[in-house]
Motif scaffolding. Structure first.
Motif, mmCIF file in Angstrom:
data_model
loop_
_atom_site.group_PDB
_atom_site.id
_atom_site.type_symbol
_atom_site.label_atom_id
_atom_site.label_comp_id
_atom_site.label_asym_id
_atom_site.label_seq_id
_atom_site.Cartn_x
_atom_site.Cartn_y
_atom_site.Cartn_z
ATOM 1 N N LYS A 158 37.542 36.540 35.061
ATOM 2 C CA LYS A 158 39.515 36.065 35.345
ATOM 3 C C LYS A 158 40.615 37.022 34.381
ATOM 4 O O LYS A 158 40.169 37.305 33.641
ATOM 5 N N GLU B 201 45.208 38.117 33.836
ATOM 6 C CA GLU B 201 46.028 37.514 34.080
ATOM 7 C C GLU B 201 47.108 38.463 34.862
ATOM 8 O O GLU B 201 45.876 39.278 36.061
ATOM 9 N N SER C 113 52.410 41.160 36.327
ATOM 10 C CA SER C 113 53.511 41.665 36.264
ATOM 11 C C SER C 113 55.051 40.742 37.245
ATOM 12 O O SER C 113 55.398 40.024 37.531
ATOM 13 N N GLN D 51 44.593 30.952 39.760
ATOM 14 C CA GLN D 51 44.055 31.971 39.115
ATOM 15 C C GLN D 51 43.787 32.640 39.196
ATOM 16 O O GLN D 51 43.385 32.876 41.154
ATOM 17 N N TRP D 52 43.666 33.565 39.105
ATOM 18 C CA TRP D 52 43.614 35.426 39.616
ATOM 19 C C TRP D 52 41.921 36.111 39.352
ATOM 20 O O TRP D 52 41.680 35.270 37.618
#
Length: 274
Positions: free
Chosen positions: A185, A187, A190, A241-242
């Protein structure tokens, strides 16, 4: 003299009928996988009452990867591995030796194998009727829901292209490629926009009503160094989710899509790109 000729002719008939049944190529036989006629550079033929087909094109349309080294071929799909050798009456399936009705051989630089062996090895149903051999693969289920198509949406600077891919084996192979290569996983970027983060596709696995059961978005993030390969991420929209992905997995997915396109499983739904 007539009696001698009759005896010789009778012996000739007996010899001919006792020879192995190697029939001539049956050029009018069609192979259908999940309802789609599979094109091939080599026509199917019958040997010993078995339909013989080119290994690579059929195996890839059953969702298997093919690796040929010297006279040995390895097929892999999920947890199934099959090893075949040219002119050998045996094959190895997950470490166990099995017999083949007809030995694999070369024709026009293509490896030819019994279709029924391939289909049954990968859990497919096979039927023969009116010179058409029909192979039906098992559908993919996600959370108990049957997947009937994969929708691919390419967002571009100007316009987009939407494709639909069918064929159970194609859909399952692409889905497994996402799941098996989903890394740790991470974040969210941006600015996860298609233009800034080089979004390379949105993939929706659809149910019978055309609703999305599962969706993955692929992004290739730009790196600080122009020489560095882009870092690949996927976004699991269902989980919000990334995850890390990788360039090799992305290329592998494109290979599955190329195979589906080449064999008639891809339909262009819309194209607004100039």
């Amino acid at each position: 003299m007539k009696r001698i000729f009759s005896v010789v002719f009778l012996i000739f008939l007996l010899v001919i009928t006792s020879l192995p049944a190697y029939a001539a190529a049956a050029t009018n036989i069609q192979i259908k996988v999940d309802g789609v006629v599979i094109p091939s550079e080599v026509d199917p033929e019958i040997r010993n009452t078995r339909t013989m087909v080119p290994l690579r094109v059929i195996s890839e349309n059953l969702g298997a990867k093919v690796n040929w080294s010297d006279s040995e071929v390895t097929l892999t799909r999920g947890d199934m591995q099959v090893i075949l050798k040219l002119n050998s009456s045996t094959a190895v399936k997950n470490g166990k030796t099995v017999l083949l009705d007809v030995k694999p051989f070369i024709k026009n630089n293509r490896i030819i194998v019994p279709l029924r062996f391939l289909a049954e090895t990968f859990g497919c149903n096979i039927n023969y009727r009116n010179l058409t051999v029909t192979v039906d693969t098992e559908p993919l289920f996600i959370d108990g829901v049957k997947v009937t198509a994969l929708q691919q949406d390419f967002h571009m600077t100007m316009g987009s292209v939407v494709n639909q891919i069918k064929g159970n084996a194609n859909i399952e192979a692409i889905y497994n490629n996402f799941v098996d290569n989903k890394g740790s996983k991470v974040e969210a970027p941006s600015d996860p926009t298609w233009s800034v983060q080089y979004g390379t596709g949105q993939y929706d696995f659809l149910d019978q009503e055309g609703n999305s059961i599962k969706r993955f978005d692929i992004y290739s993030l730009s790196q600080s160094s122009p020489e560095a390969a882009p870092e690949v991420h996927i976004y699991d929209a269902t989980e919000n989710q990334w995850y890390l992905f990788n360039d090799a997995a992305k290329k592998s997915m494109y290979q599955f899509i190329d195979t589906a396109t080449k064999n008639g499983f891809l339909t262009v739904i819309s194209n607004s790109a100039p």
